[in-house]
Design a protein around this motif. Structure first.
Motif, short mmCIF file in Angstrom:
data_model
loop_
_atom_site.label_atom_id
_atom_site.label_comp_id
_atom_site.label_asym_id
_atom_site.label_seq_id
_atom_site.Cartn_x
_atom_site.Cartn_y
_atom_site.Cartn_z
N GLN A 1 0.82 -1.21 0.00
CA GLN A 1 0.00 0.00 0.00
C GLN A 1 0.85 1.26 0.00
OE1 GLN A 1 -3.10 -0.15 2.93
NE2 GLN A 1 -3.60 2.01 2.73
N LEU A 2 1.89 1.30 0.83
CA LEU A 2 2.73 2.48 0.92
C LEU A 2 3.60 2.67 -0.32
CD1 LEU A 2 3.86 2.46 4.66
CD2 LEU A 2 1.97 3.69 3.61
N ALA B 1 5.50 8.89 -5.02
CA ALA B 1 5.38 9.56 -6.31
C ALA B 1 6.45 9.09 -7.29
CB ALA B 1 5.48 11.07 -6.12
N GLY B 2 7.65 8.83 -6.80
CA GLY B 2 8.71 8.38 -7.69
C GLY B 2 9.21 9.46 -8.63
N ARG C 1 16.28 8.08 -10.42
CA ARG C 1 15.59 8.39 -11.67
C ARG C 1 14.08 8.32 -11.44
NH1 ARG C 1 18.89 4.81 -16.22
NH2 ARG C 1 20.97 5.71 -15.84
N VAL C 2 13.33 8.95 -12.33
CA VAL C 2 11.88 8.90 -12.24
C VAL C 2 11.43 7.46 -12.52
CG1 VAL C 2 9.71 9.74 -13.21
CG2 VAL C 2 11.65 11.30 -12.96
N ARG C 3 10.71 6.89 -11.56
CA ARG C 3 10.25 5.51 -11.72
C ARG C 3 9.09 5.24 -10.77
NH1 ARG C 3 12.06 1.81 -7.79
NH2 ARG C 3 13.47 2.71 -6.22
#
Length: 212
Positions: free
Chosen positions: A40-41, A46-47, A93-95
């Motif tokens: 859940q967390l 947002a990543g 990195r954005v992920r």
């Protein structure tokens, strides 16, 4: 199992039968609860964290020193991570941080969370969560009669607007519809309050899992 039903004024409103398969599990599996909370967390993250790498630094690519005779290693660009102002090596990195968890495990974790509250006498069944007017002071007085300080209140399919508006100004009190019931919020509250409508929705939600 049978539990007494109370009103907002701390009065008695009969009793209700709770399913032992949902609220009466005796051996609580902490590992299943941990997996559900972690799942859940992880989905909440947002990543969007990001650092600039070597190829994203806006600096000249011109070789800044001689190939030999400079008294140091040979370099061709100031963008390298070893220099101040250069790119970051192996940075975030954005992920997506989301993990996977089977539906049956999620349902089982919810049953264990509900059973843990029932077994520790931290479960209250409320007749209905309704107010004639959205008065926070009135609701605080009613909660004091019930002994609710840090509680999660679960109603039926929809929330009473007056009740929800009055409760949102009270610290440590959360109000959710039945479809918003989740393991993390159940475990972190001191008292779980379910309305009779919420109990019906929970039985509908978990009954297919029981049949399987």
């Amino acid at each position: 199992m049978k539990l007494d039903v109370v009103t907002l004024d701390a009065g008695k409103a009969g009793s209700i039968d709770l399913s032992d398969a949902v609220f009466g599990i005796e051996e609580i599996r902490a590992d299943i609860l941990q997996r559900a909370v972690k799942w859940q967390l992880s989905r909440r993250q947002a990543g969007t964290h990001k650092t600039k790498e070597r190829g994203e630094i806006a600096r000249t690519k011109k070789k800044f020193g001689r190939q030999k005779g400079g008294g140091g290693a040979r370099h061709g660009s100031r963008n390298a991570p070893i220099f101040v102002g250069g790119g970051v090596a192996h940075g975030p990195r954005v992920r997506s941080h989301a993990t996977e968890l089977p539906k049956k495990v999620r349902a089982l974790a919810l049953k264990h969370a509900l059973s843990s509250k029932a077994g520790s006498k931290q479960l209250v069944v409320l007749d209905e969560a309704r107010l004639d007017a959205a008065k926070t002071k009135t609701l605080i007085e009613k909660f004091s009669k019930l002994g609710l300080a840090k509680a999660l209140i679960i109603d039926g399919e929809t929330l009473d607007e007056n009740f929800a508006r009055a409760a949102r100004n009270i610290p440590l009190i959360d109000v959710l519809p039945a479809q918003g019931l989740n393991v993390y919020d159940v475990l972190r509250c001191d008292v779980l309050v379910l309305t009779k409508a919420a109990v019906e929705k929970i039985n509908e939600r978990l009954a297919p899992q029981e049949a399987a």
